[in-house]
Write an enzyme that holds these catalytic residues in place. Structure first.
Site, short mmCIF file in Angstrom:
data_model
loop_
_atom_site.label_atom_id
_atom_site.label_comp_id
_atom_site.label_asym_id
_atom_site.label_seq_id
_atom_site.Cartn_x
_atom_site.Cartn_y
_atom_site.Cartn_z
N TYR A 171 -39.31 -10.91 -24.31
CA TYR A 171 -39.56 -12.13 -25.09
C TYR A 171 -41.12 -11.92 -25.77
O TYR A 171 -41.36 -11.92 -26.95
CB TYR A 171 -39.75 -13.42 -24.39
CG TYR A 171 -40.74 -14.35 -24.53
CD1 TYR A 171 -40.82 -15.10 -25.91
CD2 TYR A 171 -41.51 -14.78 -23.39
CE1 TYR A 171 -41.90 -16.03 -25.96
CE2 TYR A 171 -42.62 -15.86 -23.77
CZ TYR A 171 -42.87 -16.44 -24.96
OH TYR A 171 -43.54 -17.29 -25.25
N LYS A 172 -42.09 -11.19 -24.80
CA LYS A 172 -43.22 -10.80 -25.46
C LYS A 172 -43.66 -9.56 -25.25
O LYS A 172 -43.77 -8.81 -25.97
CB LYS A 172 -44.30 -11.96 -25.08
CG LYS A 172 -44.53 -12.45 -23.58
CD LYS A 172 -45.68 -13.56 -23.58
CE LYS A 172 -46.21 -13.61 -22.30
NZ LYS A 172 -47.12 -14.79 -22.30
N ASP A 224 -36.52 20.43 -39.50
CA ASP A 224 -36.63 20.12 -38.17
C ASP A 224 -36.23 21.26 -37.33
O ASP A 224 -35.19 21.52 -36.62
CB ASP A 224 -35.47 18.95 -38.03
CG ASP A 224 -35.49 18.72 -36.53
OD1 ASP A 224 -36.51 18.71 -35.58
OD2 ASP A 224 -34.56 17.71 -35.98
N HIS A 273 -44.32 -29.57 -22.42
CA HIS A 273 -44.34 -28.14 -23.21
C HIS A 273 -45.58 -28.54 -24.16
O HIS A 273 -45.69 -29.63 -24.38
CB HIS A 273 -43.29 -27.64 -23.79
CG HIS A 273 -43.19 -26.19 -24.29
ND1 HIS A 273 -44.03 -25.70 -25.22
CD2 HIS A 273 -42.52 -25.23 -23.88
CE1 HIS A 273 -43.75 -24.61 -25.18
NE2 HIS A 273 -43.04 -24.22 -24.34
N GLY A 274 -46.45 -27.42 -24.55
CA GLY A 274 -47.25 -27.63 -25.88
C GLY A 274 -46.60 -27.85 -27.01
O GLY A 274 -45.25 -27.45 -26.96
N ASP A 275 -47.18 -28.56 -27.78
CA ASP A 275 -46.31 -28.54 -29.20
C ASP A 275 -46.36 -27.57 -29.93
O ASP A 275 -46.08 -27.48 -31.17
CB ASP A 275 -46.90 -29.98 -29.60
CG ASP A 275 -48.19 -30.02 -30.27
OD1 ASP A 275 -48.80 -28.66 -30.03
OD2 ASP A 275 -48.90 -30.76 -30.80
N ASP A 276 -46.79 -26.32 -29.49
CA ASP A 276 -46.71 -25.30 -30.34
C ASP A 276 -45.56 -24.64 -30.70
O ASP A 276 -45.15 -23.83 -31.38
CB ASP A 276 -47.38 -24.10 -29.84
CG ASP A 276 -47.33 -23.74 -28.58
OD1 ASP A 276 -46.93 -24.65 -27.48
OD2 ASP A 276 -47.32 -22.61 -28.13
C1 SPV Z 1 -34.13 13.74 -33.06
O1 SPV Z 1 -34.19 12.63 -33.50
O2 SPV Z 1 -34.87 14.61 -33.67
C2 SPV Z 1 -33.17 14.34 -32.34
C3 SPV Z 1 -31.85 13.65 -32.33
O3 SPV Z 1 -33.51 15.23 -31.62
S1 SPV Z 1 -30.64 14.28 -33.20
O4 SPV Z 1 -31.41 14.40 -34.83
O5 SPV Z 1 -29.58 13.73 -33.11
O6 SPV Z 1 -30.58 15.81 -32.95
MG MG Z 2 -35.04 16.38 -32.43
#
Ligand code: SPV
Ligand code: MG
Length: 656
Positions: A268-269, A429, A314-317
């Site tokens: 919730y928070k 990547d 409860h508060g009225d918020d």
């Molecule tokens: C990434 O999010 O960089 C991962 C997960 O390594 S995946 O892209 O599925 O390999």
């Molecule tokens: Mg990765």
């Protein structure tokens, strides 16, 4: 009152086994924070004074005897006490009145002069009625029936009004009009006063004039004092604002406090700083709280149906905002069994906001943030993590909340993906974005968020480098690093065997895990071993063999990856892994097998679900579209309705 008052004044009549009219009134006076009491006395003067002293209440009494009590009315008692009733606002009440606690608080707290009336009770034959004109009390007496309401002699009088009335009382008494009501004097000057009706409707507020009244009031009082009140708290610190609302709530009846479960608070928070049991103890030790129960969800429904409290406070918020449906449900459930919602005005106090800010800031601190992922896994069984690659995406993960069926949903953690971090920098990547740069991303995110962080550590690099990475991540407050069992030039797993990728040997990868575990300085940092056997089509047995070997080498969690749409191989892995290992958390990244729900993963024994790249994959097309729209139209106007408003941006980004 006959025999009941043969030895003491009427106000000392017992109305319950533990209370007299007077002891109840005095207790209410103490609770309202009043100290000075001026009491006029008549017959059994000494008995009354001794009784008041015997009660040992924190009150200062001034007793004023009316020597002509048997020949005059209480107008003359006021006259006798006039020197003690100067220059201040007063509460004026008769000694035979019994009223509910909240009524007294409403009278004392009134900002204008007021008198209690009832718009719903029938007009009494012989008792006081008040004529109301233009919202003001204009006449009080037993003889008025037109435009009148039943009224009880319980007043709050601001000095400016009381002065006018008191002067008139003095005038009356000095002209020997001593046998009438004090209200007769008021009726002559009511135009000069501003006394407003305070409508108590059907609540208990009654005089006791005879044994019938006594029986009636005692029975009502029994019902009133059996009432229960329910409040729910999610807080893990208690400030004077909480105490003030508790004090008001307990005036309505026996107070039961619901303490929100850790899981409900976390969804919730924010993660509770103090666990449920301690928060429960905290409330158990507050005066006025009679019982503390757990509330497992944001929805009050289950507890209300079990406890059937007369009131929910409860508060009225919560009338607006995301708690609105919770409130609506409370109103609905209460209406089914005749309970009542009481809302007190919520006061936004900077002091309390500052306390909240300070607790949030605590949550962002590395030592407190780091261990929270493990705690959440233990608490919830399954946690979700969403990709973040910048401060703003971190804030989106931090703040996005959905309310569904009385429950709130938020992501539990953030995933700092190598794919998305590289993409945000316009790079492939392939471990090209160096660690220093990746740490910069972590820092940007951590600076503005509090949720735990899972870091995509790619292959972890050279073992000799990995040990440094582990310490840096720990220091920053990252909860878990996931390293994959690949070596050489790493490519994104979703390419599978379409590109050349080399899986590391079990021995070498185990060595890397061992070195990492040895290097870490804290006990709560987790190293998760990611198995690429299914991605590289090396088979289930290889995946399982690796999983057990990596756990043996010290891995705190296992991530199993697949790029198939069909989740079958993931399910098979989890099932077989769980046959031998029920403890080690299992992590999945359902980018391809994305039809499986979190609940199904949980049921099958998965502990962490990572949504690895969805913010990147939705955000960039929107940007491309905006760029194209402007190029096509040679202006920005057509782009307008695709844009987030400045106000929304400001709301998302908090200012210190
Ligand atoms: C990434 O999010 O960089 C991962 C997960 O390594 S995946 O892209 O599925 O390999
Ligand atoms: Mg990765």
């Amino acid at each position: 009152m006959g025999v009941l008052t043969s030895e003491h004044p009427k106000c000392m009549t017992e109305i319950s086994p533990a209370q007299t009219i007077l002891s109840r009134q005095l207790q209410q006076i103490v609770s309202a924070g009043i100290y000075e009491v001026v009491m006029t006395t008549g017959y059994f003067d000494r008995v009354l004074i001794d009784y008041c002293n015997f009660l040992h209440l924190p009150l200062h009494f001034t007793f004023v005897n009316n020597p002509l009590y048997d020949k005059t009315n209480y107008i003359y008692s006021i006259y006798c006490a006039r020197e003690f009733l100067q220059g201040e606002d007063i509460v004026l009440m008769h000694g035979d009145l019994v009223f509910e606690n909240w009524i007294f608080d409403a009278v004392v707290g009134s900002k204008v002069s007021c008198m209690t009336v009832s718009s719903t009770q029938p007009l009494p034959e012989k008792d006081f009625k008040a004529v109301i004109r233009d919202g003001k009390i204009s006449k009080v007496g037993i003889e008025f029936f037109d435009d009148a309401m039943a009224a009880q002699p319980l007043y709050k009088l601001l000095w400016q009004d009381w002065k006018v009335w008191l002067d008139k009382v003095v005038g009356y008494c000095e002209r020997d009009y001593r046998k009438c009501y004090a209200e007769n004097a008021f009726n002559e000057v009511s135009d000069l006063c501003n006394v407003r009706p305070l409508d108590v409707k059907d609540a208990l507020c009654a005089e006791i004039d005879n044994p019938d009244d006594l029986a009636l009031v005692s029975a009502r009082l029994k019902e009133v004092s059996n009432r229960t009140v329910y409040m729910c708290f999610s807080t893990d610190y208690i400030h004077s604002g909480h105490i003030a609302i508790i004090k008001r709530a307990e005036k309505l009846g026996h107070l039961i406090v619901g303490v929100l479960s850790d899981e409900a608070v976390a969804s919730y928070k924010r993660f509770p700083m103090i666990p449920f049991e301690e928060r429960k103890t905290l409330f158990e030790n507050i005066a006025g709280v009679e019982k503390v129960v757990e509330q497992k969800t944001l929805s009050y429904k289950d507890n209300l149906l079990t406890l059937k409290p007369d009131y929910v406070v409860h508060g009225d918020d919560w009338k607006d905002g995301f708690q609105k449906p919770i409130r609506q449900e409370v109103v609905q459930v209460l209406s089914e069994y005749g309970g009542k919602l009481v809302e007190f005005p919520y006061s936004h106090d900077k002091k309390y906001d500052d306390i909240d800010k300070a607790s949030r800031a605590q949550l962002a601190m590395p030592d407190i943030r780091r261990g929270r992922l493990g705690k959440l896994i233990r608490m919830k069984g399954l946690v979700t993590a969403m990709e973040a690659h910048s401060g703003i995406t971190g804030l989106i993960v931090e703040k996005t909340t959905v309310l569904q069926d009385g429950k709130t949903y938020q992501f539990d953690a953030m995933w700092i993906s190598s794919l998305c971090d590289s993409t945000a920098k316009g790079k492939p990547d392939i471990e090209l974005v160096d660690m220093t740069s990746r740490f910069r991303t972590i820092d940007d995110i951590m600076e503005v968020t509090t949720k735990p962080v899972i870091f995509d550590g790619d292959t972890g690099g050279l073992t000799e480098h990995f040990v440094y990475t582990v310490r840096s991540l720990e220091r920053m407050g990252v909860s878990m690093v996931i390293i994959e069992d690949k070596t050489g030039l790493k490519k994104n797993s979703l390419f599978g065997n379409e590109v050349k990728q080399t899986q590391d040997s079990i021995e070498h990868f185990c060595e890397k895990i061992r070195a990492g575990k040895k290097a870490q300085k804290t006990s709560d940092f987790m190293i998760c071993a990611r198995i690429e056997s299914l991605i590289l089509e090396r088979g289930m047995d290889d995946a399982l063999q690796r999983a057990f070997a990596f756990v043996g080498a010290g891995a705190d969690a296992i991530m199993i990856h697949s790029r198939k749409k069909d989740p079958a191989e993931i399910f098979e892995f989890v099932e077989k892994f769980r046959q031998k290992d029920t403890a080690t958390p299992v992590v999945v990244v359902p980018t391809s097998f994305n039809t499986v729900t979190e609940q199904e993963f949980k049921d099958r024994g998965v502990n962490v679900v990572i949504y690895a790249n969805q913010l990147t994959r939705t955000g960039f097309p929107a940007m491309q579209e905006a760029a194209r729209t402007i190029l096509e139209n040679h202006r920005a106007k057509e782009c307008d309705d695709k844009c987030m408003s400045i106000k929304e941006i400001i709301t998302l980004i908090p200012e210190e």
